[in-house]
Design a protein around this motif. Sequence first.
Motif, short mmCIF file in Angstrom:
data_model
loop_
_atom_site.label_atom_id
_atom_site.label_comp_id
_atom_site.label_asym_id
_atom_site.label_seq_id
_atom_site.Cartn_x
_atom_site.Cartn_y
_atom_site.Cartn_z
N GLU A 285 -15.27 9.23 -8.85
CA GLU A 285 -15.25 7.79 -8.59
C GLU A 285 -16.49 7.11 -9.19
O GLU A 285 -16.40 6.06 -9.82
N GLN B 132 -11.13 0.64 -0.70
CA GLN B 132 -11.01 1.19 0.65
C GLN B 132 -12.17 2.10 1.03
O GLN B 132 -12.26 2.57 2.15
N SER B 133 -13.06 2.37 0.07
CA SER B 133 -14.16 3.29 0.36
C SER B 133 -15.50 2.58 0.19
O SER B 133 -15.78 1.97 -0.83
N TYR C 56 -0.65 5.63 -3.78
CA TYR C 56 -1.09 4.56 -2.89
C TYR C 56 -0.22 4.48 -1.64
O TYR C 56 -0.71 4.35 -0.52
N LYS D 27 -6.07 8.25 -2.75
CA LYS D 27 -7.20 7.45 -3.23
C LYS D 27 -7.18 7.23 -4.73
O LYS D 27 -8.04 6.53 -5.26
N ASP D 28 -6.22 7.83 -5.45
CA ASP D 28 -6.20 7.77 -6.91
C ASP D 28 -5.28 6.64 -7.39
O ASP D 28 -4.17 6.88 -7.88
N TYR E 65 -12.12 1.20 -6.03
CA TYR E 65 -11.85 1.90 -4.77
C TYR E 65 -12.22 1.01 -3.58
O TYR E 65 -13.19 1.28 -2.87
N ARG F 206 0.49 6.71 -9.65
CA ARG F 206 -0.60 6.12 -8.87
C ARG F 206 -0.06 5.20 -7.78
O ARG F 206 -0.65 5.11 -6.71
#
Length: 204
Positions: free
Chosen positions: A76, A51-52, A127, A132-133, A49, A123
Amino acid sequence: MPRRPDAIITPNRELREHRRRLPSPHRAGQSLSRSEFADAVNRHLHTLYPQSTALEVDARWVGKLERGETRWPCEERRAALRRVTGVTVDSAIGLYSPRLSPEDPVKIWEPREVDIAAPHPARRYNYWLGGKDHFAADRESAGAISRVFPGAVTAARANREFLRRTVHYLNGRGVRQFVDVGAGLPATENVHDMAPAARVLYVD
């Protein structure tokens, strides 16, 4: 935290033993410390992940898991824990949902292994919509497709915009039940977000 105030907190021995079986990268002949274990979890979080940054953990968080004070981290973090420990199901490292007590007759669902090295259309679409998956393989595949077909991202977002207009139109005229066929993975502006008072059935 446990579901009930009187619930007994038991140590998560499975997770602790998995950590102790992993070698320390800095101390020869010793197992991973909680800090090193947290670092390993964070590395996988950054890979899965990117972006987080709010998902990072520390040694204190690992301690809470091993003491049994926390039994069901977010998906996550559970994904990163599975990657670090090399297991395919959460129960193998002592994780279970606090919504179910040991007395509940319901068996906890154990997900099948997901091949995150192979891109998946759902997925990839997730995106493109800003969800977020998705994993690195999905993002790489999405980038390659959008370079050859620049309109792919625009088409995906236009499709979601059509859904938004349709749901708002019908909801504004009294429709309170929706069936979303071919829903894919939850991303941004799902039907239940657009019509929160409605009943929604997702089918895929």
